[in-house]
Design a protein around this motif. Structure first.
Motif, short mmCIF file in Angstrom:
data_model
loop_
_atom_site.label_atom_id
_atom_site.label_comp_id
_atom_site.label_asym_id
_atom_site.label_seq_id
_atom_site.Cartn_x
_atom_site.Cartn_y
_atom_site.Cartn_z
N VAL A 82 149.08 13.26 -9.34
CA VAL A 82 147.82 12.51 -9.34
C VAL A 82 147.34 12.29 -10.77
O VAL A 82 146.92 11.19 -11.15
CB VAL A 82 146.75 13.24 -8.51
CG1 VAL A 82 145.41 12.52 -8.62
CG2 VAL A 82 147.17 13.34 -7.05
N GLN A 83 147.41 13.33 -11.56
CA GLN A 83 146.94 13.21 -12.95
C GLN A 83 147.81 12.24 -13.74
O GLN A 83 147.31 11.47 -14.56
CB GLN A 83 146.92 14.60 -13.59
CG GLN A 83 145.83 15.49 -13.02
CD GLN A 83 145.88 16.91 -13.56
OE1 GLN A 83 146.95 17.42 -13.89
NE2 GLN A 83 144.73 17.57 -13.63
N ASP A 84 149.12 12.25 -13.50
CA ASP A 84 150.02 11.33 -14.19
C ASP A 84 149.76 9.88 -13.80
O ASP A 84 149.88 8.97 -14.62
CB ASP A 84 151.48 11.68 -13.89
CG ASP A 84 151.93 12.96 -14.58
OD1 ASP A 84 151.23 13.42 -15.50
OD2 ASP A 84 152.99 13.50 -14.19
N SER A 85 149.41 9.65 -12.52
CA SER A 85 149.22 8.29 -12.03
C SER A 85 147.83 7.74 -12.30
O SER A 85 147.62 6.53 -12.23
CB SER A 85 149.49 8.24 -10.52
OG SER A 85 148.50 8.99 -9.81
N GLY A 86 146.87 8.62 -12.57
CA GLY A 86 145.50 8.17 -12.79
C GLY A 86 144.80 7.71 -11.54
O GLY A 86 143.82 6.95 -11.61
N CYS A 87 145.26 8.15 -10.39
CA CYS A 87 144.67 7.72 -9.12
C CYS A 87 143.27 8.31 -8.94
O CYS A 87 142.97 9.39 -9.46
CB CYS A 87 145.57 8.11 -7.96
SG CYS A 87 147.09 7.11 -7.86
N THR A 88 142.45 7.60 -8.17
CA THR A 88 141.06 8.02 -7.97
C THR A 88 140.77 8.43 -6.53
O THR A 88 139.62 8.67 -6.16
CB THR A 88 140.10 6.88 -8.36
OG1 THR A 88 140.41 5.72 -7.58
CG2 THR A 88 140.23 6.56 -9.84
#
Length: 366
Positions: A82-88
């Motif tokens: 999640v942190q790598d993808s920048g998802c919210t």
């Protein structure tokens, strides 16, 4: 003590419901990007629908393949994705452990969570609770998260693709809802959100039980044919929504603690959560001295839908005394929900209830 009722923000259920995923996210103001945490079956069944629905809604997303477990290592791996993808937002798609892992991640990162179960095998989709397991398969801890899912979307066209055993296991989990809810309500204990139960929660829990008895066998017949029928829809709602709201807003008692105790025996690890909970229900009724007619109704129902009523049916045909003691000790550990019973419960009392419940199950199936 204040009364507290907890529920997901929005619940959507029906045939081909995944087609509306993008529209439902937009309606709730969840514009993405979305991290989908998905099991293998979820990806096989839904990848094309996700692409179509989310593309139409102009919502970006990425998919992380779940390991299918809810362990601290799995949660850490998803957090990194999640942190790598920048998802919210975090969307869990799969069985209960996949959803629990996605829920824990969303809570750790303070993000909204979307729950898209591909089975109706437990009441995990609606809750604000994740059950964390050890790498060895034992229950490690409950993680109470801050928020229920923003959206629970249940596609019954997908649910009927799963093995019938999973629907039956969901009925086993849901079977505990009413019996644990009434115990917690009578004992005036705190529910899973720290408050007293409401009449709404106990009414939903009771409705869950009556729905199982009325529609369970017919729904199981339907899922064997991969057919979406009104009975199947009602049982999916009972397993998912009614059970989820009932347990969380009324509370858990002995049945789920017995499940946790059973995980201390490695022989039970191949069996599903709801299968172990079903035997936990029988044990709770014995522990509470429930009327014989009520116990017989539960035994008849479990037998009809293929749920375990004996220790042998859970991989323990001739358990050693040390194994039974380990189960009882784990079930009565400090903080376990068995202590919500309105009387003192210790390992010795629990051990006797386990043995007596097993005897009743053996006699019933003889």
């Amino acid at each position: 003590m204040l009364s507290v009722f907890s529920s997901p923000g929005h619940y959507v259920q029906g045939r081909n419901a995944t087609e509306q995923l993008g529209a439902e996210l937009k309606r709730l103001g969840l514009d993405g990007p979305v991290q989908i945490v998905a099991g293998g079956s979820a990806q096989r069944l839904l990848a094309e629908v996700w692409e179509r629905s989310l593309k139409d809604a102009k919502i970006a997303y990425s998919v992380h393949s779940s390991g299918g477990e809810c362990t601290r290592a799995e949660i850490a791996a998803i957090i990194a994705a999640v942190q790598d993808s920048g998802c919210t937002a975090v969307l869990g798609a799969g069985g209960g452990k996949v959803l629990d892992a996605a829920r824990a991640v969303a809570d750790d990162l303070d993000l909204p969570m979307i729950s898209c179960p591909t089975t109706a095998s437990s009441d995990a989709p609606c809750s604000a609770l994740s059950v964390i397991y050890t790498a060895a398969g034992e229950v490690d801890a409950y993680q109470l998260v801050r928020r229920n899912p923003a959206l629970v979307l249940v596609d019954t066209s997908v649910i009927v693709q799963a093995p019938p055993r999973l629907l039956a296991a969901g009925m086993g989990d849901a079977l505990a809802t009413w019996f644990e809810a009434r115990t917690c309500t009578k004992a005036h204990v705190r529910n899973m959100r720290g408050g007293a139960s409401t009449r709404s929660a106990t009414a939903l829990a009771e409705l869950c039980y009556h729905t199982l008895l009325a529609d369970g066998p017919q729904a199981l017949a339907a899922v064997r044919e991969r057919a979406v029928t009104p009975a199947l829809e009602r049982i999916v709602e009972a397993n998912t929504l009614l059970s989820g709201l009932g347990f969380e807003s009324s509370g858990l008692a002995a049945a789920h603690a017995i499940h946790n105790g059973l995980t201390a025996a490695p022989q039970t690890h191949p069996f599903l959560h709801g299968e172990k909970v079903a035997f936990g229900v029988l044990t709770q009724l014995v522990l509470e001295g429930a009327p014989s007619a009520e116990i017989t109704t539960v035994l008849d129902f479990c037998t009809e839908v293929g749920l375990p009523t004996t220790l042998a049916a859970l991989g323990l045909p001739d358990p050693a005394p040390t194994t039974l003691s380990a189960i009882a000790i784990r079930a009565t550990a400090p903080g376990e929900t068995i202590h919500n019973e309105p009387f003192d419960v210790d390992a010795d009392i629990t051990l006797d209830a386990l043995r007596a419940a097993d005897a009743l199950g053996r006699r019933h199936t003889a």
